[in-house]
Design an enzyme around this catalytic site. Structure first.
Site, PDB file in Angstrom:
ATOM      1  N   LYS A  27      -3.655 -11.099  -4.364  1.00 31.13           N
ATOM      2  CA  LYS A  27      -4.273 -10.780  -5.653  1.00 31.13           C
ATOM      3  C   LYS A  27      -4.936 -11.978  -6.333  1.00 31.13           C
ATOM      4  O   LYS A  27      -5.867 -11.816  -7.124  1.00 31.13           O
ATOM      5  CB  LYS A  27      -3.234 -10.170  -6.592  1.00 31.13           C
ATOM      6  CG  LYS A  27      -2.828  -8.753  -6.246  1.00 31.13           C
ATOM      7  CD  LYS A  27      -3.920  -7.756  -6.559  1.00 31.13           C
ATOM      8  CE  LYS A  27      -3.425  -6.327  -6.501  1.00 31.13           C
ATOM      9  NZ  LYS A  27      -4.487  -5.352  -6.841  1.00 31.13           N
ATOM     10  N   SER A 276       0.138  -7.862   2.629  1.00 34.43           N
ATOM     11  CA  SER A 276      -0.552  -8.177   1.380  1.00 34.43           C
ATOM     12  C   SER A 276       0.282  -8.924   0.351  1.00 34.43           C
ATOM     13  O   SER A 276      -0.271  -9.519  -0.571  1.00 34.43           O
ATOM     14  CB  SER A 276      -1.108  -6.892   0.749  1.00 34.43           C
ATOM     15  OG  SER A 276      -0.070  -5.967   0.509  1.00 34.43           O
TER      16      SER A 276
END
Length: 293
Positions: A27, A276
């Protein structure tokens, strides 16, 4: 971030370890890119965001690098590790509502009434482009790769990765993975109505996708397929990642591994799996390790 082979998943399978990135999640790529792209006046207003955790830490970290104020609205059940991370990077964590959608509504209210600059975790062209750099790095390291598997929540990561990959290598397959408990993109793409549950190990892949989000059409045009994995498969992938690869990874981060292990995707070609994120509370890990297999 590193790419390492995962022979336990197949002869030609690699893991793209975004859990090893700053803030232990991809992110930060999109958050920093979006803030760098803002005009000075928008930066000066201060940043507001909504997040179940990883976008929150990315925003806080990026804002600290640029000397900007940041406040992030997070659901009350957000992992403690992620809440603490926001404070550690200098942001203000505002706990509001039980689910991500409640937090997003509150962040949008602050945007309207407080004059802050809102940065979406997915519905923002610069956030999407930042996520796309994961795809560029995969092709740099593995130019012959045939498939990339990507976790899907709001679609920002897979939109950016698919756009980057297909622009440079049109024949590559891009597969997305939704948690079955959080199937919003799957439902939108396939016009199905799988029920949404907010209780999932993949808490980084939450909630409804904003109507008209850029990610919906990008996913529809650039992603080859989306598959679903259940909670048992996610838990097994988390256990496997820790025991076999030696990495701590969160539920939303390992859905690509779960897809291969459960047979939702066949290990029939060279594959890179994006892991992720790695932000998970120890009590969650303890509970998963204690489950009978």
């Amino acid at each position: 971030t590193p790419i390492e082979p995962a022979p336990g998943l197949g002869r030609h399978v690699w893991l793209k370890l975004e859990n090893a990135n700053k803030t232990h999640s991809f992110k930060v790529r999109g958050a920093l890119n979006a803030m760098l792209a803002l005009p000075a006046a928008a930066q000066a207003k201060g940043i507001v965001a909504a997040s179940s955790g990883n976008h929150a830490q990315g925003v806080a970290y990026a804002a600290a690098l640029l000397g900007l104020d940041a406040r992030i609205v997070m659901p009350t059940g957000t992992a403690r590790r992620k809440i603490a991370g926001v404070a550690r990077y200098g942001g203000e964590a505002i706990l509001h509502g039980e689910i991500y959608d409640d937090a997003e509504r509150e962040a949008r209210r602050l945007e309207r009434e407080g004059g802050f600059t809102y940065i979406s975790p997915y519905n923002n062209a610069d956030v999407i482009a930042g996520g796309g750099t994961v795809g560029l790095e995969i092709l740099d390291a593995l130019p012959e790769i045939e498939r990339v598997i990507v976790p899907v929540g709001g679609g920002g990561l897979i939109s950016g990765i698919a756009l980057a990959l297909k622009s440079l290598k049109p024949g590559i397959e891009v597969t997305g993975v939704n948690a079955a408990a959080s199937p919003d993109m799957f439902n939108l793409i396939y016009q199905t109505n799988h029920p949404l549950s907010h209780h999932t190990l993949a808490d980084a892949l939450p909630g409804d996708i904003e109507a008209g989000s850029l990610t919906i059409e990008l996913t529809r045009r650039r992603v080859d397929q989306i598959v679903l994995v259940d909670e048992a498969a996610i838990a097994e992938a988390m256990r496997w990642m820790l025991a076999e690869q030696g990495w701590l990874a969160e539920g939303g981060g390992v859905v690509g591994i779960a897809a291969l292990q459960s047979g939702a995707v066949r290990a029939d070609r060279s594959t890179a799996i994006v892991v992720s994120g790695g932000n998970v509370d120890l009590d969650v890990i303890a509970a998963i390790l204690a489950q009978p297999r």
